[in-house]
Design a protein around this motif. Structure first.
Motif, short mmCIF file in Angstrom:
data_model
loop_
_atom_site.label_atom_id
_atom_site.label_comp_id
_atom_site.label_asym_id
_atom_site.label_seq_id
_atom_site.Cartn_x
_atom_site.Cartn_y
_atom_site.Cartn_z
N LEU A 23 -66.21 -78.15 -46.93
CA LEU A 23 -65.90 -77.16 -45.99
C LEU A 23 -67.29 -76.97 -45.06
N ILE A 24 -68.86 -77.93 -45.83
CA ILE A 24 -69.63 -78.55 -44.59
C ILE A 24 -68.80 -79.52 -43.51
N VAL A 47 -79.58 -75.09 -35.03
CA VAL A 47 -79.70 -74.01 -36.39
C VAL A 47 -79.27 -74.78 -37.50
N GLY A 48 -77.78 -74.59 -37.32
CA GLY A 48 -76.03 -75.07 -37.97
C GLY A 48 -76.20 -76.38 -38.30
N ARG A 53 -77.32 -80.47 -42.34
CA ARG A 53 -78.11 -81.59 -42.92
C ARG A 53 -78.25 -81.39 -44.38
N VAL A 54 -79.04 -80.43 -44.10
CA VAL A 54 -79.95 -80.00 -45.31
C VAL A 54 -79.04 -79.26 -46.65
N ALA A 55 -77.59 -78.98 -46.88
CA ALA A 55 -76.40 -78.66 -47.84
C ALA A 55 -76.18 -79.70 -47.65
N GLN A 56 -75.95 -80.83 -47.12
CA GLN A 56 -75.26 -82.30 -46.87
C GLN A 56 -76.19 -82.83 -48.30
N GLY A 57 -77.63 -82.96 -48.23
CA GLY A 57 -78.41 -83.58 -49.25
C GLY A 57 -78.46 -82.67 -50.20
#
Length: 120
Positions: A23-24, A47-48, A53-57
């Motif tokens: 999904l990411i 921003v996206g 990257r935050v979500a992947q982390g």
């Protein structure tokens, strides 16, 4: 308070983790394929990229935590085998019920489960 794209922290299986990673990737690919029309589109892409990257982390950490839970549930089984004792049924069932255990761990637990069935 930490940002979480998905609204909850619980990732219950490696399959769910893979789905969220897909999904990411799809969201990032869609955003990057949009043409930049003005300065605000550029800022939106920035921003996206940061939020993906935050979500992947977060997903990386969820994978690490899941593997740690698998090791924790498998450790009593290994300890019983080291002591040359038969692990109790609850320990074997716990390993078999954990979706994060790797195929090698699962095959050991299945073999022990079959041995326990043959003894009864």
């Amino acid at each position: 308070m930490a940002f979480n794209l998905f609204g909850n922290d619980a990732i219950n299986s490696p399959d769910e983790l893979a789905d969220r990673r897909a999904l990411i990737r799809a969201l990032v690919a869609r955003q990057l394929n949009q043409p930049t029309r003005n300065m605000w589109d550029g800022a939106n892409k920035l921003v996206g990229a940061i939020s993906s990257r935050v979500a992947q982390g977060q997903l990386d950490q969820a994978g690490i935590d899941g593997k740690a839970r698998a090791e924790t549930s498998f450790a009593p089984l290994i300890e019983a085998l080291r002591k040359k004792q038969a692990p109790d049924a609850g320990t074997v069932a716990s390993v078999l019920a954990n979706p994060w255990v790797n195929p090698g761990q699962r095959s050991i637990a299945k073999a022990l489960y079959k041995q326990q069935l043959n003894r009864t």
